[in-house]
Write a protein that holds these residues in place. Structure first.
Motif, PDB file in Angstrom:
ATOM      1  N   MET A 122       0.822  -1.203   0.000  1.00 55.89           N
ATOM      2  CA  MET A 122       0.000   0.000   0.000  1.00 55.89           C
ATOM      3  C   MET A 122       0.865   1.265   0.000  1.00 55.89           C
ATOM      4  O   MET A 122       0.504   2.277  -0.602  1.00 55.89           O
ATOM      5  CB  MET A 122      -0.941   0.008   1.206  1.00 55.89           C
ATOM      6  CG  MET A 122      -2.080  -0.986   1.101  1.00 55.89           C
ATOM      7  SD  MET A 122      -3.185  -0.960   2.536  1.00 55.89           S
ATOM      8  CE  MET A 122      -4.004   0.620   2.313  1.00 55.89           C
ATOM      9  N   GLN A 123       2.015   1.199   0.675  1.00 51.52           N
ATOM     10  CA  GLN A 123       2.914   2.356   0.693  1.00 51.52           C
ATOM     11  C   GLN A 123       3.483   2.626  -0.696  1.00 51.52           C
ATOM     12  O   GLN A 123       3.914   3.733  -0.999  1.00 51.52           O
ATOM     13  CB  GLN A 123       4.055   2.136   1.687  1.00 51.52           C
ATOM     14  CG  GLN A 123       3.606   1.836   3.111  1.00 51.52           C
ATOM     15  CD  GLN A 123       2.464   2.703   3.575  1.00 51.52           C
ATOM     16  OE1 GLN A 123       2.595   3.922   3.684  1.00 51.52           O
ATOM     17  NE2 GLN A 123       1.314   2.090   3.854  1.00 51.52           N
ATOM     18  N   GLN A 124       3.484   1.597  -1.543  1.00 52.31           N
ATOM     19  CA  GLN A 124       3.934   1.765  -2.928  1.00 52.31           C
ATOM     20  C   GLN A 124       2.765   2.092  -3.866  1.00 52.31           C
ATOM     21  O   GLN A 124       2.952   2.177  -5.072  1.00 52.31           O
ATOM     22  CB  GLN A 124       4.605   0.486  -3.417  1.00 52.31           C
ATOM     23  CG  GLN A 124       5.902   0.131  -2.725  1.00 52.31           C
ATOM     24  CD  GLN A 124       6.530  -1.110  -3.326  1.00 52.31           C
ATOM     25  OE1 GLN A 124       5.838  -2.070  -3.689  1.00 52.31           O
ATOM     26  NE2 GLN A 124       7.846  -1.111  -3.448  1.00 52.31           N
ATOM     27  N   ASN A 125       1.577   2.270  -3.288  1.00 55.06           N
ATOM     28  CA  ASN A 125       0.357   2.493  -4.075  1.00 55.06           C
ATOM     29  C   ASN A 125       0.051   1.309  -5.000  1.00 55.06           C
ATOM     30  O   ASN A 125      -0.612   1.471  -6.022  1.00 55.06           O
ATOM     31  CB  ASN A 125       0.450   3.788  -4.901  1.00 55.06           C
ATOM     32  CG  ASN A 125       0.587   5.017  -4.018  1.00 55.06           C
ATOM     33  OD1 ASN A 125      -0.027   5.096  -2.951  1.00 55.06           O
ATOM     34  ND2 ASN A 125       1.391   5.971  -4.443  1.00 55.06           N
ATOM     35  N   ASN A 126       0.548   0.158  -4.646  1.00 56.99           N
ATOM     36  CA  ASN A 126       0.277  -1.062  -5.422  1.00 56.99           C
ATOM     37  C   ASN A 126      -0.897  -1.779  -4.763  1.00 56.99           C
ATOM     38  O   ASN A 126      -0.745  -2.764  -4.041  1.00 56.99           O
ATOM     39  CB  ASN A 126       1.510  -1.958  -5.439  1.00 56.99           C
ATOM     40  CG  ASN A 126       1.379  -3.094  -6.436  1.00 56.99           C
ATOM     41  OD1 ASN A 126       0.298  -3.383  -6.923  1.00 56.99           O
ATOM     42  ND2 ASN A 126       2.486  -3.742  -6.739  1.00 56.99           N
ATOM     43  N   TYR A 127      -2.095  -1.258  -5.013  1.00 55.30           N
ATOM     44  CA  TYR A 127      -3.281  -1.732  -4.293  1.00 55.30           C
ATOM     45  C   TYR A 127      -3.759  -3.101  -4.765  1.00 55.30           C
ATOM     46  O   TYR A 127      -4.431  -3.813  -4.018  1.00 55.30           O
ATOM     47  CB  TYR A 127      -4.393  -0.688  -4.414  1.00 55.30           C
ATOM     48  CG  TYR A 127      -4.004   0.618  -3.771  1.00 55.30           C
ATOM     49  CD1 TYR A 127      -3.907   0.719  -2.386  1.00 55.30           C
ATOM     50  CD2 TYR A 127      -3.689   1.735  -4.547  1.00 55.30           C
ATOM     51  CE1 TYR A 127      -3.526   1.913  -1.788  1.00 55.30           C
ATOM     52  CE2 TYR A 127      -3.308   2.931  -3.959  1.00 55.30           C
ATOM     53  CZ  TYR A 127      -3.227   3.013  -2.576  1.00 55.30           C
ATOM     54  OH  TYR A 127      -2.831   4.181  -1.981  1.00 55.30           O
TER      55      TYR A 127
END
Length: 299
Positions: free
Chosen positions: A174-179
């Protein structure tokens, strides 16, 4: 008279010894005068973390309780906002530690990577921990381990540890915006041990992918306390806030790049499954459904 006097002297000596022993028990300091003992005294009694770090280094160099010295030094460094130094110390000197200490050093590194924002390294180490669990090599081959939190000891099962590691991995994605990748991981975590906080994060992943109806159902289940931990006011409050956000912004569409990244992650999982195939006899029951990840997400 002389005999009575001798007994009194012995009692006095015994009293001094008992007080000294009680001091070590209260302050949780080992007995002795070695570099490690000196470091613990500086850390816990004199409250001098910088001096304690110096003596932890001396203990490591002297081969004095290296397992404990390295772990304790890293913890003190983290508390002193010297997380990068702590990472370097663990990476450089963990080879001096016993096999039994490696898992706790990994846990420390994960926390340190998180604190430093080194997400890629955090993800790789979390994947490594999952592989160790899958191969039956976590907890040094035992079914449970003793953990400590706020001064209290408790038992942690492999199932609980797997859910915890998956939760941390989902948060890192999530911190990588890889949802999409985060959704995959959180869904697996929920099949192992349903949890309100992870359900909230899963709901947020669905929102970020433009799937408000699925997110709404997930978050309503938290608000209705259908998950363990739903009695936690923070989890319920967060679910209600996210539900309000959905009502304010019900639309949205997924980002194509995120889906492509998700497919790549799926491929890597398939490769990992193939790598694990020779070790099927050792794999744990909780991983029997891992190959159905794609089917779960497709549904």
């Amino acid at each position: 008279m002389e005999r009575g006097g001798g007994n009194i002297g012995a009692k006095k000596r015994g009293g001094v010894g008992e007080k000294k022993e009680l001091f070590h028990v209260v302050h949780k300091i080992p007995v002795g005068d070695s570099p490690y003992v000196r470091a613990k005294h500086l850390q816990l009694v004199e409250k001098d973390p910088e001096a304690a770090i110096v003596w932890f280094w001396k203990a490591i160099n002297a081969g004095d309780r290296v397992d404990s010295a390295l772990k304790d030094m890293a913890v003190v460094m983290k508390q002193q906002d010297r997380a990068e130094e702590a990472i370097e110390a663990i990476v450089s000197f963990r080879h001096l530690c016993s096999k039994n200490a490696q898992e706790s050093l990994d846990n420390l590194l994960i926390d340190l990577y998180k604190k430093c924002g080194r997400i890629e390294e955090q993800i790789e180490l979390l994947k490594h921990k999952l592989k160790m669990i899958y191969l039956g090599e976590a907890f040094n081959g035992k079914a449970t381990k003793t953990a400590r939190s706020h001064g209290k000891k408790f038992q942690v099962s492999v199932k609980q540890e797997t859910s915890r590691v998956l939760g941390n991995l989902g948060w890192a994605y999530m911190q990588q915006n890889n949802y999409v990748a985060a959704e995959i991981v959180y869904r697996k975590a929920q099949t192992i041990e349903p949890d309100a906080n992870k359900a909230c994060n899963l709901g947020l992943c669905l929102m970020k992918q433009g799937r408000p109806d699925e997110a709404r159902q997930m978050l309503r289940d938290v608000a209705l306390r259908k998950f363990s931990g739903s009695d936690d006011y923070k989890a319920v409050s967060r679910a209600e806030e996210l539900l309000q956000e959905i009502e304010l912004r019900p639309g949205g569409s997924p980002v194509e790049l995120e889906f492509s990244i998700g497919e790549e992650i799926m491929g890597r999982l398939d490769v990992l499954i193939n790598e694990w195939t020779p070790f099927q006899s050792k794999r744990l029951p909780i991983f029997e459904e891992i190959s159905s990840f794609r089917d779960q997400i497709a549904c």
